[in-house]
Design a protein around this motif. Structure first.
Motif, PDB file in Angstrom:
ATOM      1  N   HIS B  69       0.840  -1.205   0.000  1.00  0.00           N
ATOM      2  CA  HIS B  69       0.000   0.000   0.000  1.00  0.00           C
ATOM      3  C   HIS B  69       0.873   1.251   0.000  1.00  0.00           C
ATOM      4  N   GLN B  70       1.885   1.209   0.848  1.00  0.00           N
ATOM      5  CA  GLN B  70       2.737   2.395   0.993  1.00  0.00           C
ATOM      6  C   GLN B  70       3.523   2.659  -0.290  1.00  0.00           C
ATOM      7  N   GLY B  71       4.017   1.584  -0.906  1.00  0.00           N
ATOM      8  CA  GLY B  71       4.771   1.729  -2.152  1.00  0.00           C
ATOM      9  C   GLY B  71       3.914   2.344  -3.244  1.00  0.00           C
ATOM     10  N   ILE B  72       2.647   1.870  -3.340  1.00  0.00           N
ATOM     11  CA  ILE B  72       1.737   2.414  -4.356  1.00  0.00           C
ATOM     12  C   ILE B  72       1.494   3.906  -4.111  1.00  0.00           C
ATOM     13  N   ASP B  73       1.287   4.277  -2.857  1.00  0.00           N
ATOM     14  CA  ASP B  73       1.069   5.697  -2.549  1.00  0.00           C
ATOM     15  C   ASP B  73       2.253   6.547  -3.006  1.00  0.00           C
ATOM     16  N   GLY B 287      16.039 -18.278   3.405  1.00  0.00           N
ATOM     17  CA  GLY B 287      14.690 -17.749   3.634  1.00  0.00           C
ATOM     18  C   GLY B 287      14.590 -16.295   3.255  1.00  0.00           C
ATOM     19  N   TYR B 288      13.588 -15.629   3.821  1.00  0.00           N
ATOM     20  CA  TYR B 288      13.340 -14.222   3.486  1.00  0.00           C
ATOM     21  C   TYR B 288      13.895 -13.307   4.565  1.00  0.00           C
ATOM     22  N   TRP B 289      15.139 -12.965   4.412  1.00  0.00           N
ATOM     23  CA  TRP B 289      15.753 -12.041   5.377  1.00  0.00           C
ATOM     24  C   TRP B 289      15.141 -10.668   5.248  1.00  0.00           C
ATOM     25  N   ASP B 290      14.586 -10.434   4.075  1.00  0.00           N
ATOM     26  CA  ASP B 290      13.899  -9.196   3.785  1.00  0.00           C
ATOM     27  C   ASP B 290      12.793  -8.905   4.798  1.00  0.00           C
ATOM     28  N   GLU B 315      19.451  -7.587  -4.097  1.00  0.00           N
ATOM     29  CA  GLU B 315      19.990  -8.503  -5.102  1.00  0.00           C
ATOM     30  C   GLU B 315      20.768  -7.788  -6.197  1.00  0.00           C
ATOM     31  N   LEU B 316      20.601  -6.467  -6.288  1.00  0.00           N
ATOM     32  CA  LEU B 316      21.154  -5.763  -7.443  1.00  0.00           C
ATOM     33  C   LEU B 316      22.603  -5.336  -7.208  1.00  0.00           C
ATOM     34  N   ASP B 317      23.396  -5.369  -8.303  1.00  0.00           N
ATOM     35  CA  ASP B 317      24.766  -4.867  -8.214  1.00  0.00           C
ATOM     36  C   ASP B 317      24.755  -3.353  -8.100  1.00  0.00           C
ATOM     37  N   GLU B 318      23.870  -2.765  -8.906  1.00  0.00           N
ATOM     38  CA  GLU B 318      23.802  -1.303  -8.898  1.00  0.00           C
ATOM     39  C   GLU B 318      22.370  -0.853  -8.710  1.00  0.00           C
ATOM     40  N   ILE B 319      22.190   0.134  -7.869  1.00  0.00           N
ATOM     41  CA  ILE B 319      20.864   0.691  -7.636  1.00  0.00           C
ATOM     42  C   ILE B 319      20.765   1.951  -8.509  1.00  0.00           C
ATOM     43  N   SER B 320      19.784   2.006  -9.377  1.00  0.00           N
ATOM     44  CA  SER B 320      19.644   3.186 -10.236  1.00  0.00           C
ATOM     45  C   SER B 320      19.279   4.404  -9.372  1.00  0.00           C
ATOM     46  N   PRO B 321      19.570   5.624  -9.855  1.00  0.00           N
ATOM     47  CA  PRO B 321      19.258   6.813  -9.038  1.00  0.00           C
ATOM     48  C   PRO B 321      17.774   6.884  -8.668  1.00  0.00           C
ATOM     49  N   GLU B 322      16.890   6.471  -9.608  1.00  0.00           N
ATOM     50  CA  GLU B 322      15.455   6.533  -9.304  1.00  0.00           C
ATOM     51  C   GLU B 322      15.081   5.506  -8.229  1.00  0.00           C
ATOM     52  N   TYR B 323      15.724   4.346  -8.278  1.00  0.00           N
ATOM     53  CA  TYR B 323      15.470   3.309  -7.268  1.00  0.00           C
ATOM     54  C   TYR B 323      15.974   3.792  -5.905  1.00  0.00           C
ATOM     55  N   GLU B 324      17.146   4.410  -5.938  1.00  0.00           N
ATOM     56  CA  GLU B 324      17.709   4.936  -4.680  1.00  0.00           C
ATOM     57  C   GLU B 324      16.744   5.967  -4.081  1.00  0.00           C
ATOM     58  N   ARG B 325      16.159   6.790  -4.957  1.00  0.00           N
ATOM     59  CA  ARG B 325      15.213   7.797  -4.479  1.00  0.00           C
ATOM     60  C   ARG B 325      13.996   7.109  -3.857  1.00  0.00           C
ATOM     61  N   TYR B 326      13.524   6.047  -4.520  1.00  0.00           N
ATOM     62  CA  TYR B 326      12.358   5.296  -4.011  1.00  0.00           C
ATOM     63  C   TYR B 326      12.658   4.723  -2.629  1.00  0.00           C
ATOM     64  N   ILE B 327      13.828   4.075  -2.527  1.00  0.00           N
ATOM     65  CA  ILE B 327      14.189   3.438  -1.247  1.00  0.00           C
ATOM     66  C   ILE B 327      14.292   4.488  -0.139  1.00  0.00           C
ATOM     67  N   LYS B 328      14.985   5.591  -0.480  1.00  0.00           N
ATOM     68  CA  LYS B 328      15.242   6.595   0.567  1.00  0.00           C
ATOM     69  C   LYS B 328      13.974   7.359   0.943  1.00  0.00           C
ATOM     70  N   TRP B 337      12.379   0.063   5.771  1.00  0.00           N
ATOM     71  CA  TRP B 337      12.896  -0.224   4.435  1.00  0.00           C
ATOM     72  C   TRP B 337      11.781  -0.785   3.562  1.00  0.00           C
ATOM     73  N   PRO B 338      11.819  -0.465   2.260  1.00  0.00           N
ATOM     74  CA  PRO B 338      10.779  -1.016   1.389  1.00  0.00           C
ATOM     75  C   PRO B 338      11.053  -2.488   1.124  1.00  0.00           C
ATOM     76  N   GLN B 339      10.293  -3.369   1.758  1.00  0.00           N
ATOM     77  CA  GLN B 339      10.594  -4.794   1.554  1.00  0.00           C
ATOM     78  C   GLN B 339       9.720  -5.390   0.464  1.00  0.00           C
ATOM     79  N   ALA B 340       9.685  -6.718   0.391  1.00  0.00           N
ATOM     80  CA  ALA B 340       9.078  -7.432  -0.735  1.00  0.00           C
ATOM     81  C   ALA B 340       7.784  -6.794  -1.261  1.00  0.00           C
ATOM     82  N   GLY B 341       6.850  -6.478  -0.375  1.00  0.00           N
ATOM     83  CA  GLY B 341       5.570  -5.928  -0.824  1.00  0.00           C
ATOM     84  C   GLY B 341       5.748  -4.640  -1.606  1.00  0.00           C
TER      85      GLY B 341
END
Lengths: 290, 443
Positions: B69-73, B287-290, B315-328, B337-341
């Protein structure tokens, strides 16, 4: 088998604390407090709030006790503020009120602590484990079982060996006569509610490091406690103790031997006991009968 | 005095009311009143798209559902701030999940009363199976993105020959992928392992994981002894009886598909028993450490296998700038942290967005939902800030390459996965409309 018996004792300890509280309240007030599970969950949430404030081991170990006192006072507020107004109006009022409180508490948990589950196993990790003949046991598990056993002893002493306990038992037997003898029955009710809520809150606090808490843990424990209450016999502390141990250990051993029917086992015990002895193992609603 | 019979009646009534109360709590609310018609003098309103996100917001499964839900928002805020999708702003309707019967009712209401353009989410396998046909019957797009049920798009989950539905898509990876990854991890990183234990929740997702993993490991590493699986009930609070069985068996590798709070509780309760490598023992836990870190934990054990969730930041070698923005931004806004959901929600949202944009571009005006559906199944590629998925038209699934491996420390994220193995979709997902075990039998 020994480790599974130990595991069963953890579950049994918690079931006993919760059911003893439920049973005492039923024995004295003749009310099945459906909000009892909410007091358990409140114990978890308050303990969590305390453990987040500090990393001090002693405070972590004491936090269930502190939380339980707070929960006990919440119980007093509930009894004085709401329950007292409907005494004598019939079971339906009591059921609706105590049942409605479950949802009030759920919203309190949601507003106060959010809808995500909470947990804090710091104390389990800090205490570590001991090894007895190659058997590894987390020290916290032993602490939990011993603490519950001490509470059981204190409870027994309080009810059967003190004047307060005598008054409680007398009120349970016949509140009108007790009142006529000059005992403030309202105060006994309030103290009983404190004690019952305290036990539920204490059980919740003890379980924080193991299961954590979530909105819904209140209903889960309530249903189990009702099963123990019925199996042990309504209002019987001794029944609560024996039924908790019976159900706790059977469940743990059952998981190992018959994993598919883990939950069914608990209800199977209930059915068998009720068929053989419809009043429960130590049936009879008076708290002094044991 | 209350007799036993009276009491039992009361208890019965109480429990019945509990169930009803819970149902009522989740019951559909009255439909939103129709807005008063806009006066003709005002400018034509911009089109509004209605996105319904259905996933657990309460109970133990909220640990998985709420981040969706939070990710969609967060994503909708971004897109609306930059003008919407093809000029249309998005309105999100959030719904808690609940039991299958409730979810079916919610889906009906969302399709018929709310007239939503798309429904996304659903964390439960049973709910997905119950609700997908409702979306199909009402010609409403349903993007299954949290449950990892491999056959949600099939007309008949037991018979792939009956084909797929038209309005149901699946945008995340499946149980088959997860179980196959766990087998690859064992074969790649633990060649000396002799005994393998499995702990799965006692329902379809757990059984799928057990069957697929066991079939895959027998192909990849036939010499391994696979113990009988342990199936704790979903949302079991106390795992100690199961842990005791594990401690007695002393396996070299434990594969678990426990998720959400179950995963966290299991790991919390398992660590003190000195079984796991890094905590006094020699067993690795896959398992899901996430889910573990999602509840505010530091990862206590490094070097333990983590199964790949498509595009997961660990899992990623490199986090794109947009992904980094999403995570932060996610971390800042929700204090976790934004986990699996939250990662799953991205897959569904970008698939839908790409389909609307493609249909809009082809038509030159805002497309109908039929046109969006057609565009979606013909997308070819789904571009997100964490990588590119492939839309498989035959079964409406988006397939992702996966990195899966061992947990390691990271400079700003809670953990990363290193070393890892890269698995293209053909290595971890079965061909369209094929059962996982049938596919593995052909290896």
């Amino acid at each position: 088998m020994i480790p599974q018996v130990l595991n069963g004792l953890i579950f049994a300890s918690i079931l006993f604390l919760v059911t003893a509280g439920l049973s005492i309240i039923f024995g004295i007030l003749r009310i099945v407090n459906f909000a009892h599970g909410s007091f358990y969950a409140l114990g978890i949430y308050i303990t969590y709030t305390i453990t987040r404030l500090t990393k001090n081991l002693i405070l972590h170990l004491l936090s269930p006790f502190i939380a339980a006192i707070i929960v006990g006072f919440v119980g007093i507020l509930f009894e004085i503020g709401l329950l007292r107004r409907i005494y004598g109006r019939g079971e339906l009022f009591e059921l609706l009120l105590t049942f409605g409180m479950i949802f009030v508490f759920m919203d309190i948990f949601r507003i106060g602590w959010g809808s995500m589950p909470i947990s804090d196993p710091t104390v389990t990790f800090t205490l570590g484990t001991i090894s007895i003949r190659g058997l590894i046991i987390p020290i916290y598990n032993i602490f939990l079982i011993v603490t519950a056993a001490i509470i059981a002893l204190v409870l027994w002493f309080l009810i059967y060996k003190t004047k307060a306990g005598m008054i409680i038992r007398a009120t349970s037997h016949d509140s009108e006569v007790t009142s006529a003898l000059g005992v403030n029955v309202q105060r006994v009710y309030t103290l009983t509610f404190f004690l019952g809520s305290f036990l539920a809150g204490f059980a919740g606090g003890l379980m924080l490091p193991i299961t954590g808490g979530w909105i819904g843990s209140d209903l889960e424990i309530l249903v189990l406690a009702l099963v123990v209450l019925v199996v042990g016999g309504m209002g019987s502390i001794k029944g609560a103790l024996v039924a908790s141990i019976l159900i706790g250990i059977t469940r743990a051993v059952g998981i190992s031997l018959f994993p598919k029917i883990e939950l069914a086992i608990i209800y199977l015990i209930m059915v068998i006991v009720l068929l053989i002895k419809p009043t429960g193992l130590f049936g009879g609603a008076d708290i002094e009968r044991h | 005095m209350l007799s036993r019979r009276d009491f039992l009646k009361l208890v019965g009534a109480g429990i019945a009311t509990t169930v009803m109360g819970c149902a009522q709590q989740q019951a559909p609310t009255a439909p939103t009143p129709t807005p008063t018609p806009t006066p003709k003098t005002t400018p034509k309103p911009t089109k509004e798209l209605k996105l319904a996100y259905v996933a657990y917001r309460t109970g133990p499964a909220a640990a998985f559902g709420e981040p969706g839900h939070q990710g969609i928002d967060l994503l909708v805020d971004w897109v609306n701030a930059s003008g919407g999708i093809a000029g249309a702003k998005i309105k999100v309707i959030h719904e808690d999940e609940g039991k299958p019967a409730e979810v079916v009712e919610k889906f009906k209401r969302l399709c018929l009363d709310e007239k939503v353009d798309v429904i996304m989410g659903l964390a439960s396998t049973a709910n997905s199976m119950a609700a997908a046909p409702v979306a199909e019957e009402n010609s409403t797009l349903f993007l299954s993105c949290q449950a990892r049920i491999p056959y949600v798009t099939w007309n008949d989950p037991k018979d792939p020959s009956k084909g797929r539905m038209d309005w149901v898509f699946k945008t995340n990876n499946s149980a088959v992928s997860h179980a196959v990854q766990a087998a690859y991890l064992l074969a790649e990183f633990f060649p000396d392992a002799k005994v393998v234990a499995q702990v799965h929740p006692d329902y379809a997702w757990g059984y799928d994981n057990y069957e697929v993993f066991t079939a895959a490991i027998k192909k990849l590493k036939p010499d391994v002894e696979v113990l009988e699986p342990l199936y704790p009930k979903l949302f079991t609070p106390d795992y100690t009886p199961y842990i005791t069985d594990l401690v007695n068996a002393k396996p070299d590798y434990i594969f678990t598909s426990l998720w959400g709070t179950d995963a966290t509780r299991f790991i919390d309760q398992l660590i003190p028993y000195q079984l796991l490598k890094g905590a006094g023992g020699n067993t690795y836990l896959c398992g899901y450490w996430d889910f573990y870190i999602a509840l505010g934990r530091d990862l206590p054990l490094y070097g333990h296998p983590q199964q790949g969730i498509q595009g997961h930041w660990a899992e990623l070698d490199e986090i794109s700038p947009e992904y980094e923005r999403y995570i932060k931004e996610f971390k800042q806004r929700y204090d976790r942290w934004p986990q699996a959901g939250a990662v799953d929600a991205v897959s569904a949202f970008y698939t839908w967005k790409a389909a609307i944009e493609k249909a809009y571009e082809e038509k030159g005006e805002f497309p109908t939902n039929d046109e969006i559906r057609d565009a979606m199944e013909n997308l070819g590629k789904v571009e997100t800030f964490y990588g590119t998925g492939i839309m498989r038209k035959e079964d409406h699934r988006v397939l992702w390459p996966i990195n899966t491996g061992l947990t390691a420390k990271h400079e700003w994220l809670p953990y990363t996965v290193k070393p890892k193995i890269h698995l293209e979709p053909s290595k971890q997902e079965p061909p369209a409309l094929t059962k996982g075990t049938d596919w593995i039998a052909t290896w």
